[in-house]
Design an enzyme around this catalytic site. Structure first.
Site, PDB file in Angstrom:
ATOM      1  N   HIS A 227       0.182   3.143   9.557  1.00 19.00           N
ATOM      2  CA  HIS A 227      -0.355   4.327   8.874  1.00 19.00           C
ATOM      3  C   HIS A 227      -0.866   5.395   9.837  1.00 19.00           C
ATOM      4  CE1 HIS A 227      -0.618   1.668   5.259  1.00 19.00           C
ATOM      5  NE2 HIS A 227      -0.291   2.796   4.671  1.00 19.00           N
TER       6      HIS A 227
ATOM      7  N   LYS B 147       0.800  -1.217   0.000  1.00 16.80           N
ATOM      8  CA  LYS B 147       0.000   0.000   0.000  1.00 16.80           C
ATOM      9  C   LYS B 147       0.837   1.274   0.000  1.00 16.80           C
ATOM     10  CE  LYS B 147      -3.337  -2.300   3.039  1.00 16.80           C
ATOM     11  NZ  LYS B 147      -3.920  -2.268   4.389  1.00 16.80           N
TER      12      LYS B 147
ATOM     13  N   GLU C  76       0.336  -3.515   9.644  1.00 14.60           N
ATOM     14  CA  GLU C  76       0.586  -2.613   8.512  1.00 14.60           C
ATOM     15  C   GLU C  76      -0.316  -1.380   8.596  1.00 14.60           C
ATOM     16  OE1 GLU C  76       2.610  -3.187   5.683  1.00 14.60           O
ATOM     17  OE2 GLU C  76       1.851  -1.553   4.447  1.00 14.60           O
TER      18      GLU C  76
END
Lengths: 352, 352
Positions: free
Chosen positions: A221, A146, A217
């Site tokens: 962010h 991403k 993950e």
């Protein structure tokens, strides 16, 4: 298109589900799967059922090696095969000192390699790709990452990919993959796209064990973390973060590769793309409907918004793995046509 | 991808708007345009502005040759250029006894031919394609037709296309084109698609003059008519049908190529596709929001519906021509890769 053989690097949640979904896809034959412990290779096609069943309680998704795997194994009732962690619990796999090299060594017979490794350091996938280049591989490599900056790293290696005959497809999961593809399609009504808004919802209660890597993950962010600090978090610390948010973590203005991938495909400027989402770890129901809104100007001067929405009942896994395998096949088509280098999902769509 | 040169056969509403939209697309150069009266060819690229301006009041879209064109010319204030009807009103065009042959004769320099001829008999486009085969053309041909049976006719010629090196893309406008593309993308969440529902809305008050051919084509989809009987209708009879419906005509279970095109692409069975819509000739506002609903089963056993909606402000023209040119470019890519035969839009999407 003729049969496509593919390998999966990583047999955590994404890798295992990719193998499972591939059984529903015509002309896709999984021939290799590996994790850090070993490699399963069979050019007649892996027995996916056996591999999944054997490894269900032995997932090595990096965070589950310190006891989590055993707990999961007990919980799901799957027998742990002796000392074997990860893929070597399957009778098709063998332990290996260098499982990735095993796959590279068989590269001649592998059309595409799916890198299902969400949680390593930024340059892990670029470095892995370099190993394939050095090993003489010429085929498709595809990731479901991403992060924008990984794409820059891959781009730095574009010439090497071209020289090697490698077609690298990056970010080909649910998002950026499926959703930037939808944005590229929705953009076809317009001569100028002024805004792309991607907002996702994921409910992950029952899928949490399988998707610890993805949750980690996502936490990377959050403004307070990055991928390095998120990697250092213990399981307990992650639980604490989740508890602090009552299980519901909201993300705004994520560093998500959607922006650069849409710009690469000529859809809009990266700055016109915003990505956010809501992750609910305590419920399976999605906290919000995953929606892509593409606003633009038509050739006849109107402004409008086209919209793509995923049904709330579609799991993250369903939305990652179907598209990933679809883009994998599109990549093989490009590769066979002699198109090498680095491509985003939106570049594999018709027409821009 | 390098520059793409293309020709437009037909300069009615669709052909003219395709030329206009192509000006916004990178790497697309219109080099030829023709109608029944003449041909404009310029391999440096047509001056689209001149051509559109000169022909704006001189549209030959087959139903406007019996006085309608003059009426339109008066209404829009565009001067009729002497006796010249259609494309020959442009200074770039010359009258021709056989305009299509003019294009065929220059086929070596034309990557793609857009057949913007909605309203002829069923086999007109297949027969036109045969002329291109006989003339030694090897490139892309693309239509924006809606009717399933034309695709069968094209399929009957598949081998001839393959031998000639022609990549024929059929049904590449708004629907089937854009909307089956959206359905193919939405299907990626699922391992089995059980239902595709396409429902369109078109408001056409101010676009009516430009789109008489399309309205006639739509009327042919009413249960009482078919494409032959609709062709025989006079302008007055069409007005009467429209009046009888107070300007709003609703279509259910249309014979629309979406079904066969989705089956070809392996998305679902043709029988699982339903197409309907509402056309409002008295208002520009759409009577309903154009929506594609794709329902399926995920690999993990859930049933869900993914949805794609076009903003109400997007005109039919915007939704036809952007996708058509996008698919045209995708077709050229396939053609250059040596993939010949007949393809639907959904087959140009990533992955099935």
């Amino acid at each position: 298109m003729d049969d496509v053989t593919f390998a999966v690097l990583g047999t955590g949640g994404i890798g295992r589900r990719a193998l499972e979904v591939s059984q529903y896809k015509d002309a896709l034959t999984p021939v290799a799967a590996c994790d850090r412990h070993g490699t399963a290779i069979d050019f007649d096609g892996l027995d996916v059922d056996e591999l999944l069943e054997a490894t269900e309680g032995n997932i090595d998704n990096e965070v589950a090696t310190d006891g989590g795997a055993d707990a999961a194994a007990v919980e799901s009732g799957v027998k742990q095969h002796g000392e074997d962690l990860g893929v070597v619990a399957s009778e098709q796999a063998r332990p290996s000192e260098d499982p990735i090299q095993d796959v590279i060594d068989h590269g001649d017979e592998i059309d595409a390699v799916l890198l299902a490794l969400p949680n390593y350091e930024h340059d892990f996938i670029p470095r892995t790709a370099e190993r394939f280049i050095e090993g003489g591989y010429s085929g498709v490599m595809i990731d479901v990452l991403k992060r924008s900056r990984v794409i820059d790293m891959l781009d730095d290696r574009r010439e090497a990919f071209e020289d090697a005959g490698i077609t690298f497809i990056c970010g080909a999961g649910a998002t950026p993959g499926l959703l930037t593809g939808a944005a590229a399609l929705a953009a076809q009504s317009f001569v100028e796209v002024t805004d792309v808004n991607i907002h996702w919802g994921v409910g992950l209660k029952s899928g949490y064990e399988d998707n610890r890597g993805t949750v980690r993950e996502d936490i990377a962010h959050l403004p307070e973390y990055d991928i390095e600090t998120a990697r250092e978090l213990s399981e307990a610390e992650i639980e604490e973060i989740i508890d602090d948010h009552d299980g519901v973590i909201e993300f705004e203005d994520m560093e998500h590769a959607d922006d650069v991938l849409l710009e690469r495909a000529g859809i809009c400027d990266a700055g016109d793309v915003t990505v956010g989402g809501i992750l609910d770890v305590y419920n399976d129901e999605k906290p919000t409907t995953t929606t892509v809104r593409v606003t633009g100007r038509t050739f006849d001067g109107e402004t409008a918004t086209n919209t793509f929405q995923l049904g709330d009942e579609t799991s993250m896994e369903a939305n990652v793995n179907g598209p990933a395998l679809g883009y994998l096949k599109a990549g093989v088509r490009r590769n066979r046509a002699g198109e090498y280098g680095v491509f985003g999902p939106a570049e594999l769509m018709p027409g821009f």
